[in-house]
Scaffold this motif. Structure first.
Motif, PDB file in Angstrom:
ATOM      1  N   VAL A 236       8.950  56.755  25.117  1.00 38.30           N
ATOM      2  CA  VAL A 236       9.883  55.683  25.458  1.00 38.30           C
ATOM      3  C   VAL A 236       9.903  55.582  26.978  1.00 38.30           C
ATOM      4  O   VAL A 236      10.177  56.577  27.664  1.00 38.30           O
ATOM      5  N   ALA A 237       9.578  54.418  27.514  1.00 38.24           N
ATOM      6  CA  ALA A 237       9.577  54.207  28.967  1.00 38.24           C
ATOM      7  C   ALA A 237      10.296  52.899  29.251  1.00 38.24           C
ATOM      8  O   ALA A 237       9.809  51.831  28.873  1.00 38.24           O
ATOM      9  N   MET A 238      11.440  52.980  29.912  1.00 37.73           N
ATOM     10  CA  MET A 238      12.264  51.804  30.164  1.00 37.73           C
ATOM     11  C   MET A 238      12.753  51.774  31.610  1.00 37.73           C
ATOM     12  O   MET A 238      12.940  52.821  32.238  1.00 37.73           O
ATOM     13  N   SER A 239      12.981  50.554  32.113  1.00 39.06           N
ATOM     14  CA  SER A 239      13.436  50.349  33.482  1.00 39.06           C
ATOM     15  C   SER A 239      14.486  49.254  33.499  1.00 39.06           C
ATOM     16  O   SER A 239      14.469  48.340  32.674  1.00 39.06           O
ATOM     17  N   THR A 240      15.396  49.341  34.456  1.00 37.49           N
ATOM     18  CA  THR A 240      16.295  48.219  34.681  1.00 37.49           C
ATOM     19  C   THR A 240      15.484  47.027  35.180  1.00 37.49           C
ATOM     20  O   THR A 240      14.371  47.177  35.694  1.00 37.49           O
ATOM     21  N   ALA A 241      16.036  45.840  35.029  1.00 38.52           N
ATOM     22  CA  ALA A 241      15.295  44.623  35.375  1.00 38.52           C
ATOM     23  C   ALA A 241      14.949  44.552  36.858  1.00 38.52           C
ATOM     24  O   ALA A 241      13.953  43.931  37.235  1.00 38.52           O
ATOM     25  N   ASP A 242      15.750  45.206  37.713  1.00 37.91           N
ATOM     26  CA  ASP A 242      15.448  45.189  39.143  1.00 37.91           C
ATOM     27  C   ASP A 242      14.506  46.313  39.556  1.00 37.91           C
ATOM     28  O   ASP A 242      14.142  46.428  40.727  1.00 37.91           O
ATOM     29  N   GLY A 243      14.114  47.150  38.600  1.00 34.71           N
ATOM     30  CA  GLY A 243      13.172  48.225  38.885  1.00 34.71           C
ATOM     31  C   GLY A 243      13.761  49.400  39.626  1.00 34.71           C
ATOM     32  O   GLY A 243      13.027  50.293  40.066  1.00 34.71           O
ATOM     33  N   ARG A 244      15.088  49.475  39.745  1.00 37.44           N
ATOM     34  CA  ARG A 244      15.697  50.540  40.551  1.00 37.44           C
ATOM     35  C   ARG A 244      15.897  51.835  39.767  1.00 37.44           C
ATOM     36  O   ARG A 244      15.932  52.911  40.356  1.00 37.44           O
ATOM     37  N   ARG A 245      16.070  51.759  38.465  1.00 33.79           N
ATOM     38  CA  ARG A 245      16.250  52.981  37.680  1.00 33.79           C
ATOM     39  C   ARG A 245      15.337  52.957  36.462  1.00 33.79           C
ATOM     40  O   ARG A 245      15.194  51.929  35.796  1.00 33.79           O
ATOM     41  N   GLN A 246      14.728  54.103  36.178  1.00 36.70           N
ATOM     42  CA  GLN A 246      13.818  54.202  35.040  1.00 36.70           C
ATOM     43  C   GLN A 246      14.091  55.481  34.251  1.00 36.70           C
ATOM     44  O   GLN A 246      14.579  56.465  34.800  1.00 36.70           O
ATOM     45  N   LEU A 247      13.748  55.428  32.979  1.00 30.24           N
ATOM     46  CA  LEU A 247      13.743  56.599  32.105  1.00 30.24           C
ATOM     47  C   LEU A 247      12.439  56.623  31.343  1.00 30.24           C
ATOM     48  O   LEU A 247      12.020  55.605  30.778  1.00 30.24           O
ATOM     49  N   THR A 248      11.769  57.762  31.324  1.00 27.14           N
ATOM     50  CA  THR A 248      10.631  57.976  30.436  1.00 27.14           C
ATOM     51  C   THR A 248      10.852  59.275  29.684  1.00 27.14           C
ATOM     52  O   THR A 248      11.238  60.293  30.282  1.00 27.14           O
ATOM     53  N   ALA A 249      10.620  59.242  28.382  1.00 28.39           N
ATOM     54  CA  ALA A 249      10.706  60.437  27.545  1.00 28.39           C
ATOM     55  C   ALA A 249       9.464  60.532  26.671  1.00 28.39           C
ATOM     56  O   ALA A 249       8.982  59.515  26.158  1.00 28.39           O
ATOM     57  N   SER A 250       8.960  61.740  26.519  1.00 28.43           N
ATOM     58  CA  SER A 250       7.849  62.005  25.608  1.00 28.43           C
ATOM     59  C   SER A 250       8.333  62.969  24.538  1.00 28.43           C
ATOM     60  O   SER A 250       8.950  63.995  24.846  1.00 28.43           O
TER      61      SER A 250
END
Length: 402
Positions: A344-358
């Motif tokens: 799962v790899a997600m980012s806020t629309a402005d690209g300032r915060r992201q999360l990736t989980a494997s």
């Protein structure tokens, strides 16, 4: 009741009987690196979500949350069943269909260079490859609105059991062989009239990149994305079945004498996924990629807007999935799944915060609930129990590489 075939087709994301104990790797919270004030992540909630996955739904899980002012990393579970070795929080993993966002970015860069157009029919670049290639456009392929049959739906016929799959783990598939799996399959619908996730679309897009540029899509991904962003731990492996560097193992369930046992599927020739899902990466690299993409560093605003225009009701743009959290926070990224690995790899629309989980799925526990908790802990402002009564699900659209 989950059957062995269902478990095989879901890449081991289905219920199994063996449960592993969790071994927690301490979370890391980096100090602020600038004067801007930013909410420090709820490390306890993030770690609790990882531990919940490792306690019955996964053999191992790792995650990173990235913000301009801090980085949090954590892991839970074991790197390999039968050992006590903790999951490496800097480990590499198979990303599955997260590959599609890289391919889509390359295609849209080519559109920006006026080397092709989203309205170009497939026949312009791959004449005669599809029966209705004059009606299907590049946009249709990118957005899964082509109606083209999904070739991975045939893999369960070729490999009906886990031993069948394991016996073929070193097989090299060529793109034309993957496309041949769709021969004789009628269109699912008229192009542009509906939505259905199909890995075949991205096999075709990989071939279009080759036709337009004269280079394999992997070369263009490296040249246009990996090198400029310094994503040194991300790889387009081709036919190499091994994962170099620290990594956790992935498993499939095999029924034997009435019990389910884990079969290690870490070693796998990923050419079966090619441009639809073969890549390897890390949480750090994927966060930096989606941060750069959503932050406008890889595409001009008009093209990024096109990429984030979803087909009605599908929550899918041009190689990007979207997810709206309780409270209205909109995220853009992609999920991925290939045998033994979910991402799962997600980012806020402005690209300032992201999360990736494997995640390495293994167990009969709930995986969706802790994944939602992880997303809420990473993005919700403020962190609160907002999940109750909310029908939020994290989807992995394809059974094999989605």
């Amino acid at each position: 009741m989950t059957t062995r075939r269902t478990m095989l087709r879901s890449g081991a994301a289905a219920a199994v009987a063996v449960v592993t104990g969790a071994v927690t790797t301490p979370a890391v919270a980096a100090p602020p690196t600038s004067g801007k004030r930013s909410r420090v992540p709820n490390a306890a909630a993030l770690q609790a979500a990882l531990d919940a996955m490792a306690d019955g739904a996964a053999s191992g899980v790792l995650a990173e949350v990235r913000d301009p002012d801090w980085v949090w990393r954590g892991g839970s579970g074991v790197a390999k069943l039968g050992t006590s070795r903790p999951v490496p929080v800097n480990g590499r993993f198979r990303v599955g269909s997260v590959t599609k966002s890289f391919v889509a970015t390359v295609l849209l860069q080519l559109v920006g260079e006026r080397r092709l157009a989203l309205a170009d029919p497939v026949d312009r670049w791959l004449p005669g490859v599809l029966p209705d290639g004059d009606q299907i456009t590049v946009r249709h392929l990118l957005q899964h609105t082509s109606g083209v049959f999904n070739y991975t739906d045939r893999l369960s016929e070729l490999y009906p059991t886990v031993p069948d799959l394991v016996a073929s783990r070193y097989r090299t598939w060529r793109p034309n062989e993957l496309l041949a799996l769709t021969t004789g399959q009628p269109p699912l619908f008229e192009p542009g009239t509906s939505w259905s996730y199909s890995n075949t679309n991205y096999i075709l897009l990989g071939l279009i990149v080759r036709r337009v540029t004269g280079n394999d899509y992997a070369t263009e991904v490296r040249r246009r994305i990996l090198l400029p962003l310094g994503l040194h731990d991300t790889e387009v492996p081709g036919t190499n079945p091994f994962i170099a560097g620290p990594h956790s193992h992935g498993y499939l369930p095999l029924e034997r004498d009435g019990s389910l046992i884990p079969v290690d599927i870490t070693v796998l020739n990923p050419s079966v996924a090619w441009a639809a899902g073969e890549m390897l990466s890390t949480t750090n690299d994927l966060n930096r990629f989606y941060g750069a993409l959503n932050g406008g560093r890889l595409l001009r605003p008009a093209l990024l807007a096109q990429m984030r225009t979803s087909f009605l009701g599908a929550d899918y743009g041009l190689g990007l999935q979207t997810l709206t959290l309780p409270g209205g926070i909109t995220l853009w990224g992609h999920t991925g799944g290939i045998f033994g690995y979910l991402t799962v790899a997600m980012s806020t629309a402005d690209g300032r915060r992201q999360l990736t989980a494997s995640v390495n799925p293994w167990g009969s526990g709930d995986l969706n609930g802790p994944l939602v908790d992880l997303l809420l802990a990473a993005f919700a402002e403020p962190v609160a129990d907002t999940r109750a009564g909310t029908p939020l699900r994290i989807t992995f659209p394809d059974r094999v590489t989605g």
